[in-house]
Scaffold this motif. Structure first.
Motif, mmCIF file in Angstrom:
data_model
loop_
_atom_site.group_PDB
_atom_site.id
_atom_site.type_symbol
_atom_site.label_atom_id
_atom_site.label_comp_id
_atom_site.label_asym_id
_atom_site.label_seq_id
_atom_site.Cartn_x
_atom_site.Cartn_y
_atom_site.Cartn_z
ATOM 1 N N UNK A 1 0.833 -1.195 0.000
ATOM 2 C CA UNK A 1 0.000 0.000 0.000
ATOM 3 C C UNK A 1 0.873 1.253 0.000
ATOM 4 N N UNK A 2 0.391 2.270 -0.663
ATOM 5 C CA UNK A 2 1.096 3.557 -0.577
ATOM 6 C C UNK A 2 0.909 4.123 0.827
ATOM 7 N N UNK A 3 1.927 4.809 1.341
ATOM 8 C CA UNK A 3 1.732 5.509 2.612
ATOM 9 C C UNK A 3 0.708 6.628 2.434
ATOM 10 N N UNK A 4 0.059 6.989 3.528
ATOM 11 C CA UNK A 4 -0.967 8.028 3.489
ATOM 12 C C UNK A 4 -0.503 9.280 4.221
ATOM 13 N N UNK A 5 -0.862 10.425 3.648
ATOM 14 C CA UNK A 5 -0.643 11.717 4.273
ATOM 15 C C UNK A 5 -2.010 12.365 4.432
ATOM 16 N N UNK A 6 -2.375 12.718 5.647
ATOM 17 C CA UNK A 6 -3.700 13.300 5.896
ATOM 18 C C UNK A 6 -3.582 14.800 6.151
ATOM 19 N N UNK A 7 -4.431 15.556 5.476
ATOM 20 C CA UNK A 7 -4.534 16.996 5.677
ATOM 21 C C UNK A 7 -5.770 17.238 6.537
ATOM 22 N N UNK A 8 -5.573 17.662 7.766
ATOM 23 C CA UNK A 8 -6.646 17.801 8.760
ATOM 24 C C UNK A 8 -6.809 19.271 9.105
ATOM 25 N N UNK A 9 -8.004 19.807 8.883
ATOM 26 C CA UNK A 9 -8.188 21.222 9.171
ATOM 27 C C UNK A 9 -9.582 21.716 8.887
ATOM 28 N N UNK A 10 -9.696 23.029 8.686
ATOM 29 C CA UNK A 10 -10.987 23.670 8.454
ATOM 30 C C UNK A 10 -11.224 23.886 6.966
#
Length: 248
Positions: free
Chosen positions: A1-10
């Motif tokens: 699986x590709x690694x995941x990068x999460x963008x968490x915000x408003x």
């Protein structure tokens, strides 16, 4: 699986996949290297973000994200006594909420790269025009000075907890005419403003250990595949088990 990068915000995160958005640019940069997942919620504050942590970042996950950006504060800094008072979060509570978010992420994965992003500066003239057009009043809902206090608080928490930070509030104001160049309605970002976020996030990622140029692609480049023996390239990547004999 590709690694995941999460963008968490408003909303500034929620809108980041629009044309010219900083999230879309990250997806392009990390194409075939990592999956960029947007978890942006318009109007949210750090107070409300706490209710999402266990849903977006479950402690039971066996594949937590390798990196997360945490981009709140623009709504927390809404002024008391104005139309957006319901979004106001006192500065000290905002800082404590950021601490809770970071601690949860570290519990989710001790190796996760965490980048706190400050709210961008406020174009007060644009905020006033927006307030008049939407609410019929002249009082802006945010000021640049107050938002700057939240930006400083964000940077302080990042230093305190040993995580990376991007100070958009200071960075953007270093450019003459930043108000119209980077801010569209007093608060949200123009394409140029999105580009600043993108460049600063990539700089933070690369300065840590998440350089796109150094990450392996998920599958072989087409030039690595021998048309007479295509299986070899996939065997070298230990991917041959994902194919059936029929596929080959």
């Amino acid at each position: 699986m590709r690694p995941q990068i999460i963008l968490f915000g408003d909303s500034i995160t929620e809108l980041s996949f629009k044309y010219g958005g900083w999230g879309a640019s990250l997806t392009d940069t990390y194409s075939r290297k990592a999956d960029i997942l947007v978890r942006g919620y318009g109007g949210y504050t750090t107070r409300w973000a706490l209710f999402l942590l266990h849903h977006i970042f479950p402690l039971s996950s066996t594949t937590p994200p390798v990196a997360t950006t945490v981009f709140f504060g623009a709504n927390d800094a809404a002024l008391p006594g104005r139309t957006s008072e319901r979004q106001h979060v006192p500065l000290e509570e905002y800082k404590e909420n950021l601490r809770k978010i970071v601690r949860h992420l570290k519990e989710c994965s001790p190796t996760m790269l965490i980048v706190l992003i400050t709210p961008p500066p406020i174009d007060e003239e644009g905020q006033q025009q927006y307030a008049i057009s939407v609410h019929g009043e002249k009082a802006p809902e945010r000021t640049n000075e107050v938002t700057g206090n939240y930006a400083n608080g964000c940077v302080e928490v990042a230093k305190e907890l040993g995580v990376s930070s991007v100070n958009l509030w200071s960075k953007m104001q270093a450019t003459q005419g930043w108000q119209k160049k980077y801010i569209s309605d007093g608060l949200h970002l123009t394409p140029d403003g999105n580009n600043v976020v993108y460049e600063e996030v990539v700089k933070a990622f690369t300065g840590a250990w998440l350089s796109a140029n150094e990450m392996p692609a998920d599958f072989p480049h087409h030039m690595e595949i021998d048309p007479q023996n295509p299986a070899k390239a996939f065997q070298e990547r230990c991917l041959i088990s994902t194919f059936t004999k029929k596929d080959m």
